[in-house]
Design a protein around this motif. Sequence first.
Motif, PDB file in Angstrom:
ATOM      1  N   ASN A 237      45.290   4.192  38.884  1.00  0.00           N
ATOM      2  CA  ASN A 237      44.398   4.467  37.881  1.00  0.00           C
ATOM      3  C   ASN A 237      43.050   3.411  38.038  1.00  0.00           C
ATOM      4  N   ILE A 238      41.985   3.689  38.057  1.00  0.00           N
ATOM      5  CA  ILE A 238      40.777   3.074  38.254  1.00  0.00           C
ATOM      6  C   ILE A 238      39.724   3.365  37.316  1.00  0.00           C
ATOM      7  N   THR A 239      39.561   2.381  36.732  1.00  0.00           N
ATOM      8  CA  THR A 239      38.377   2.347  35.418  1.00  0.00           C
ATOM      9  C   THR A 239      37.245   1.606  35.764  1.00  0.00           C
ATOM     10  N   THR A 240      35.956   1.991  35.590  1.00  0.00           N
ATOM     11  CA  THR A 240      34.670   1.325  35.983  1.00  0.00           C
ATOM     12  C   THR A 240      34.327   0.813  34.768  1.00  0.00           C
ATOM     13  N   LYS A 241      33.595  -0.064  34.913  1.00  0.00           N
ATOM     14  CA  LYS A 241      32.891  -1.073  33.766  1.00  0.00           C
ATOM     15  C   LYS A 241      31.631  -0.201  33.115  1.00  0.00           C
ATOM     16  N   ALA A 242      31.865  -0.233  31.885  1.00  0.00           N
ATOM     17  CA  ALA A 242      30.944   0.318  30.890  1.00  0.00           C
ATOM     18  C   ALA A 242      29.490  -0.566  31.208  1.00  0.00           C
ATOM     19  N   PRO A 243      28.452   0.237  30.902  1.00  0.00           N
ATOM     20  CA  PRO A 243      27.045  -0.552  31.118  1.00  0.00           C
ATOM     21  C   PRO A 243      26.970  -1.624  30.283  1.00  0.00           C
ATOM     22  N   ARG A 244      27.448  -1.581  28.831  1.00  0.00           N
ATOM     23  CA  ARG A 244      27.299  -2.557  27.845  1.00  0.00           C
ATOM     24  C   ARG A 244      28.133  -3.857  28.248  1.00  0.00           C
ATOM     25  N   ASP A 245      29.064  -3.608  29.324  1.00  0.00           N
ATOM     26  CA  ASP A 245      30.051  -4.839  29.645  1.00  0.00           C
ATOM     27  C   ASP A 245      29.467  -5.486  31.127  1.00  0.00           C
ATOM     28  N   SER A 246      28.566  -4.845  31.641  1.00  0.00           N
ATOM     29  CA  SER A 246      28.046  -5.370  32.925  1.00  0.00           C
ATOM     30  C   SER A 246      26.480  -5.345  33.079  1.00  0.00           C
ATOM     31  N   LEU A 247      26.143  -5.911  31.855  1.00  0.00           N
ATOM     32  CA  LEU A 247      24.590  -5.833  32.027  1.00  0.00           C
ATOM     33  C   LEU A 247      23.852  -6.866  33.178  1.00  0.00           C
ATOM     34  N   GLY A 248      22.800  -6.543  33.635  1.00  0.00           N
ATOM     35  CA  GLY A 248      22.324  -7.444  34.801  1.00  0.00           C
ATOM     36  C   GLY A 248      22.170  -6.415  36.054  1.00  0.00           C
TER      37      GLY A 248
END
Length: 878
Positions: A237-248
């Motif tokens: 299972n691969i889950t990618t980062k939410a935009p809100r949690d990876s700003l920049g």
Amino acid sequence: MKSLSGRWCLSLLMVLFWLNIGLSQGEPGRIEGRIEKEGQGVNGAVVNLVQLKTVEVTDADGRFVFENVPSGSYTVLVSYGDNSLARENVLVAQGRTTRLDVEVDWDLGVYEKVTVTAAARAAKIVDAPSAVTSIPEEQIERQAAHGQVPKVLEFTPGAEVTQSGLYDFNFNTRGFNSSLNRRVSTYIDGRDVGVVLLGAQEWAAISGGLDDVASLEFIRGPSAALYGANASSGVVNITTKAPRDSLGTMVRLTAGELDTKTIDFRRADKLGRGWYSKVTAGAKYSGDFSISRNPDGIDRLPNTPDDLEFPEYSIIEGEGGETPWCLLIGETDCIPTERTLFREQDDDILFASARFDKYLADDSVLTFEAGTSDIAGPVFLTGIGRVQNRSSQRPFFRFNYANEHWNVLAHYASRVGDQANLTKDLLANFELLTDTERYGVEAQGNWNIKGDRGRFVIGAAHTEERVDTSDPVTGRQTVVYQPLDTNRQAVFSQFDWKVNDAIKFVFAGRVDKNTLHDTQFSPKAAMVYSINPMNSVRLTFNKAFQVANYSEYFLHTRISAFPLGGFIRFVCESPTLEQPIDCDGIETEDGFVPILAVGNDDLELEKTSAWEVGYTGLLGKKVFITLDYYNSDNNDFITDLVPQVGAIPGDLEGCLDSSLNPETDPMNCPINADYLPWIGPDDWESTFLIVPFSPNILAATALRNAVDNSVGGNSLGFRLARDLDGATVVIGRTYTNIGEVKTQGVDFGMQYFLNEAWNLQASYSWFDFEIIDTDLEVQDILLPNSPEHKASLSVSFVKNDWAVSLAGRWVDGFRWSAGVFQGDVPAYSTIDLNAGYSFSKTIRLGLNVANVRDSGHFEAFGGDIIYRRALFNTTFNW
């Protein structure tokens, strides 16, 4: 059929909707917050909601959340090593979120950091009802430059990583690996990313953007109760980062051996009014470990030893140093000769995606994501030989709605590919053209019962798939016999119940309906006994099944050519022929007819029943241990490509010998009876060859004997036959079900936190199998393609701005049998080095070296010789 399936799925979704309304009366609240010191989040603090006896561990930014909290007043206890504090009278209102931020002034010493890091790891999986490994986000980021997901997992307990090319991996666990392995399903954000035609993973298509992975989880053991078919060994299972949690913004530049040059880009922004966006893109250009296997023109890798005439597989010949080339189809312990590669040392991978998240007032989230990957160059191992991806495009789209109780996913993905069969064949068109689609919808609801004592999950899914392998110029299908459309539906549920603080039961089940097979039910039951909050014992029982892929069901492709014209002339010109016959009455292509590998639409489902017992725990506050024993009973294995005749008994019903008389020995009967015996022109079927001192035989029988070699035994397993359209062909290889096999094994993992900076990890796996089907000698056909023993050891140092790890693995020798590739894989070992230094929060330098010792070896018979690959990278973040 499609309309009935759609109505069935729609009705089920409506039931789930009304169920949600009924169960959502008296909506609970939630508590979320952050533990911080001097403005920095405290990672790994243990937050205890005392009245509900629920524990959460803060993330890297110090954040935590408790879902499904009944309204009332609570005490929240926060601890970190020997430090602790309490917040009383934390009020939670119905359907509301209570915010709790805590500022601490604790001295976060070395001992506490080590203890808390281990505790955080243990708290995530100590009560899990499965054998699971979770890779930390920071570890993924340190290896992101190489872009190879299996290599991130290769040192974890139970992982079987077989590399056959730079991007050709077979990832498996618990035995019975194969080329294009699909026993471990892979999901990205809930999407099945397996290739529709084959079910296997195209790792090159998900090689980019590892920096964007928020979590990587490997579940070992049958998982059909929640994931359905083809999760018979496990799930990634691969889950990618939410935009809100990876700003920049992140930019990485990478260069190194195999003429590697890559760039990775990610940008996430807050758009306002609850909207967030993220864009990823990248390009990877490199050579490969794959080289041409054309004895008339072998190309040599730059680091190939000069004393080897042909670098690949001369190692198995000892001192001679010559590659053991196969002379005939069906030979073992040799390498088939091939065409020259269409792209030499030229892998190109491009990828891009865009994602938009909308956070609504009730804390629910809408996600819209689309992306694509374009691939050209990689070579991968298959049962019909090596195949090169000349060009493929894989666009996808995903819509997701998630709130506290519901998750709804709609997805679409397609793949248009131009692959080249590298097998040398004077007749075969080398192009294998594929155009496939997969789309569907899945809804899943979950509710807690009596606080966190119980949990109920229910869901449904509908998926449709389309396969077309036609050549737009000729109209001929290049892989399967005809275009295919299928659909499947599923309902699934899971119920967790805590009897008390020590015992939890888990029950799960899934019903799968599919146009390819009968309806299946897959149950799961587990009991978890918590010795204490950081140590538990687990007992699990699972049933799972695996469906043949479209190739195994419907394959229809050429693997070589048979010189039938020479035999026709021999018979026609024989002086013992009783009367002349028409030598031109049998149609050939310049004296040859195709040798086909064909699917078998009568294949049964593979079925697995397994039980396992496992321990997970934290010892002495510094040593994290996982230990699992499993025992499985496996039935009706789907073989790799095997001879049509002579290796496994065929069906006596309707079976004829070369004289077209009823056959009495099933070993002389074809496995796939859809391809009927060849019948020649009337004059061939009525004219005899006069054979002195032996019974006379018909001219047509002589021709069938020449191909079948039925006199004296069928050594190559061929059968002269009529194709499905009546054309003359030779059926060479097909698939079948065979055997009952019992497997057992042990997976052990240890992580020892020596101090704040040093971390030691080790793993060991033992695998054993027994073939129960004693009526057949199938030892050379039904092989697990897995070692009996394998082990790994790694040490890492992470402190201040430095992060360095050195990891090695050893794999015991084993025999490999998958289609045309059969031979021994000698024991091998590899050592990998990963290092990084951060000059600031903006700039970081990295080094990734796979196979540091540059020890050439192959990991699957027929795969590439794997050498060293060193990469240097610079990462910019702002």
